[in-house]
Enzyme design. Structure first.
Site, PDB file in Angstrom:
ATOM      1  N   GLY A   1     -21.604-105.245  10.072  1.00 41.13           N
ATOM      2  CA  GLY A   1     -22.932-105.113  10.665  1.00 41.13           C
ATOM      3  C   GLY A   1     -23.233-103.745  11.252  1.00 41.13           C
ATOM      4  O   GLY A   1     -24.099-103.621  12.123  1.00 41.13           O
ATOM      5  N   SER A   2     -22.570-102.684  10.754  1.00 42.56           N
ATOM      6  CA  SER A   2     -22.837-101.366  11.348  1.00 42.56           C
ATOM      7  C   SER A   2     -24.265-100.894  11.038  1.00 42.56           C
ATOM      8  O   SER A   2     -24.883-100.207  11.864  1.00 42.56           O
ATOM      9  CB  SER A   2     -21.808-100.332  10.883  1.00 42.56           C
ATOM     10  OG  SER A   2     -21.935-100.073   9.511  1.00 42.56           O
ATOM     11  N   ASN A   3     -24.811-101.274   9.884  1.00 40.13           N
ATOM     12  CA  ASN A   3     -26.214-100.917   9.612  1.00 40.13           C
ATOM     13  C   ASN A   3     -27.162-101.691  10.513  1.00 40.13           C
ATOM     14  O   ASN A   3     -28.161-101.146  10.980  1.00 40.13           O
ATOM     15  CB  ASN A   3     -26.555-101.152   8.134  1.00 40.13           C
ATOM     16  CG  ASN A   3     -26.057-100.023   7.259  1.00 40.13           C
ATOM     17  OD1 ASN A   3     -26.650 -98.949   7.230  1.00 40.13           O
ATOM     18  ND2 ASN A   3     -24.938-100.236   6.590  1.00 40.13           N
TER      19      ASN A   3
ATOM     20  N   ARG B   1     -24.223-111.653  -1.384  1.00 39.88           N
ATOM     21  CA  ARG B   1     -24.625-112.616  -2.416  1.00 39.88           C
ATOM     22  C   ARG B   1     -25.855-112.113  -3.146  1.00 39.88           C
ATOM     23  O   ARG B   1     -26.672-111.383  -2.570  1.00 39.88           O
ATOM     24  CB  ARG B   1     -24.896-113.982  -1.798  1.00 39.88           C
ATOM     25  CG  ARG B   1     -23.637-114.563  -1.155  1.00 39.88           C
ATOM     26  CD  ARG B   1     -23.843-115.980  -0.743  1.00 39.88           C
ATOM     27  NE  ARG B   1     -22.729-116.418   0.079  1.00 39.88           N
ATOM     28  CZ  ARG B   1     -22.089-117.575  -0.069  1.00 39.88           C
ATOM     29  NH1 ARG B   1     -22.451-118.422  -1.009  1.00 39.88           N
ATOM     30  NH2 ARG B   1     -21.083-117.887   0.731  1.00 39.88           N
TER      31      ARG B   1
ATOM     32  N   ASN C   1     -32.618-103.322   0.302  1.00 40.94           N
ATOM     33  CA  ASN C   1     -31.154-103.297   0.381  1.00 40.94           C
ATOM     34  C   ASN C   1     -30.702-101.859   0.537  1.00 40.94           C
ATOM     35  O   ASN C   1     -31.407-100.929   0.142  1.00 40.94           O
ATOM     36  CB  ASN C   1     -30.570-103.887  -0.908  1.00 40.94           C
ATOM     37  CG  ASN C   1     -29.053-103.913  -0.896  1.00 40.94           C
ATOM     38  OD1 ASN C   1     -28.436-104.300   0.105  1.00 40.94           O
ATOM     39  ND2 ASN C   1     -28.425-103.488  -1.986  1.00 40.94           N
TER      40      ASN C   1
ATOM     41  N   HIS D   1     -27.394 -99.465  -0.513  1.00 50.39           N
ATOM     42  CA  HIS D   1     -26.234 -99.480  -1.412  1.00 50.39           C
ATOM     43  C   HIS D   1     -25.486 -98.143  -1.274  1.00 50.39           C
ATOM     44  O   HIS D   1     -26.126 -97.080  -1.258  1.00 50.39           O
ATOM     45  CB  HIS D   1     -26.705 -99.674  -2.860  1.00 50.39           C
ATOM     46  CG  HIS D   1     -25.580 -99.708  -3.827  1.00 50.39           C
ATOM     47  ND1 HIS D   1     -24.741-100.803  -3.964  1.00 50.39           N
ATOM     48  CD2 HIS D   1     -25.112 -98.774  -4.686  1.00 50.39           C
ATOM     49  CE1 HIS D   1     -23.824-100.534  -4.879  1.00 50.39           C
ATOM     50  NE2 HIS D   1     -24.023 -99.307  -5.322  1.00 50.39           N
TER      51      HIS D   1
HETATM   52  C1  GRF Z   1     -22.793-100.819   3.494  1.00 50.44           C
HETATM   53  O1  GRF Z   1     -21.907 -99.819   3.091  1.00 50.44           O
HETATM   54  C2  GRF Z   1     -23.882-101.013   2.479  1.00 50.44           C
HETATM   55  O2  GRF Z   1     -24.145 -99.891   1.742  1.00 50.44           O
HETATM   56  C3  GRF Z   1     -23.344-102.103   1.604  1.00 50.44           C
HETATM   57  O3  GRF Z   1     -22.612-102.930   2.466  1.00 50.44           O
HETATM   58  C4  GRF Z   1     -22.118-102.177   3.561  1.00 50.44           C
HETATM   59  C5  GRF Z   1     -22.446-102.907   4.825  1.00 50.44           C
HETATM   60  O4  GRF Z   1     -21.800-102.373   5.930  1.00 50.44           O
HETATM   61  N1  GRF Z   1     -24.425-102.788   0.927  1.00 50.44           N
HETATM   62  P1  GRF Z   1     -22.159-102.880   7.388  1.00 50.44           P
HETATM   63  O5  GRF Z   1     -21.874-104.376   7.451  1.00 50.44           O
HETATM   64  O6  GRF Z   1     -23.599-102.576   7.648  1.00 50.44           O
HETATM   65  O7  GRF Z   1     -21.235-102.115   8.284  1.00 50.44           O
END
Ligand code: GRF
Length: 192
Positions: free
Chosen positions: A11-13, A92, A108, A110
């Site tokens: 969940g860092s994003n 998923r 999303n 990526h």
């Molecule tokens: C990220 O690197 C994103 O690009 C990919 O999944 C990862 C999620 O990381 N789709 P986080 O859970 O947000 O740390």
């Protein structure tokens, strides 16, 4: 703009999005955080932040949700008033119940410069291919994997001696800057 965040991992994003909201850079609210992985970091972060959570536990399938459970997800997102569905490490494939309910409203992030290196562990694919530049992409989600219309990209260099971990960390630092910025742009564009 009300966000629904979907994630399976640390969940860092999501944390970066919450931080951008807290510091006033992003005028949005997270209305619901959803995970298919009980105990995942993204759920812990949501609980700490007082964001309502939903756990979709469907171990029968690994790569998608059943149509019935995806309908439940749609109902929950609608009930929370979600305008934009933000996939943040959601592992998923999104199928038609969700795609049809939120047309051009699912995005999303990526960890590659799409269209290169779709699919899992994209940074490892980049390293193995020997490219000099890697990065991340924010895109609309469609029925295929990592193919939707691109909204924004950020590049990072691949440095001599990089490992999968060091390259992934450099890409993630850019993700944490880029994702809130793109959501901010979409929020401005859709403001009445
Ligand atoms: C990220 O690197 C994103 O690009 C990919 O999944 C990862 C999620 O990381 N789709 P986080 O859970 O947000 O740390």
């Amino acid at each position: 703009m009300k966000l629904g965040i979907l994630g399976s991992g640390k969940g860092s994003n999501f944390a970066a999005i919450l931080e951008a909201i807290r510091n006033g850079e992003l005028h949005a609210a997270v209305a619901l955080a959803v995970s298919d992985v009980p105990g995942s970091g993204i759920l812990r972060l949501a609980e700490e932040a007082g964001v309502p959570t939903l756990i979709l536990h469907e171990p029968r399938y690994r790569t998608r949700l059943s149509p019935r459970v995806e309908e439940q997800l749609v109902d929950a997102l609608r009930a929370a008033g979600v305008d934009l569905v933000v996939l943040a490490g959601y592992m998923r494939i999104v199928k038609s119940p969700l795609l049809d309910a939120f047309p051009r409203r699912i995005i999303n992030i990526h960890p590659s410069l799409l269209p290169s290196f779709r699919g899992i562990s994209a940074w490892e694919q980049a390293l193995a291919a020997g490219v000099a530049t890697a990065g991340c992409t924010v895109h609309y989600v469609d029925a295929e994997i990592d193919t939707g219309e691109i909204l924004a990209q950020a590049e990072v260099p691949v440095l001599p001696g990089d490992t999968a971990e060091s390259l992934h960390a450099r890409i993630q630092a850019e993700e944490h800057r880029l994702y809130p910025e793109v959501i901010r742009r979409l929020a401005m564009e859709t403001r009445p």
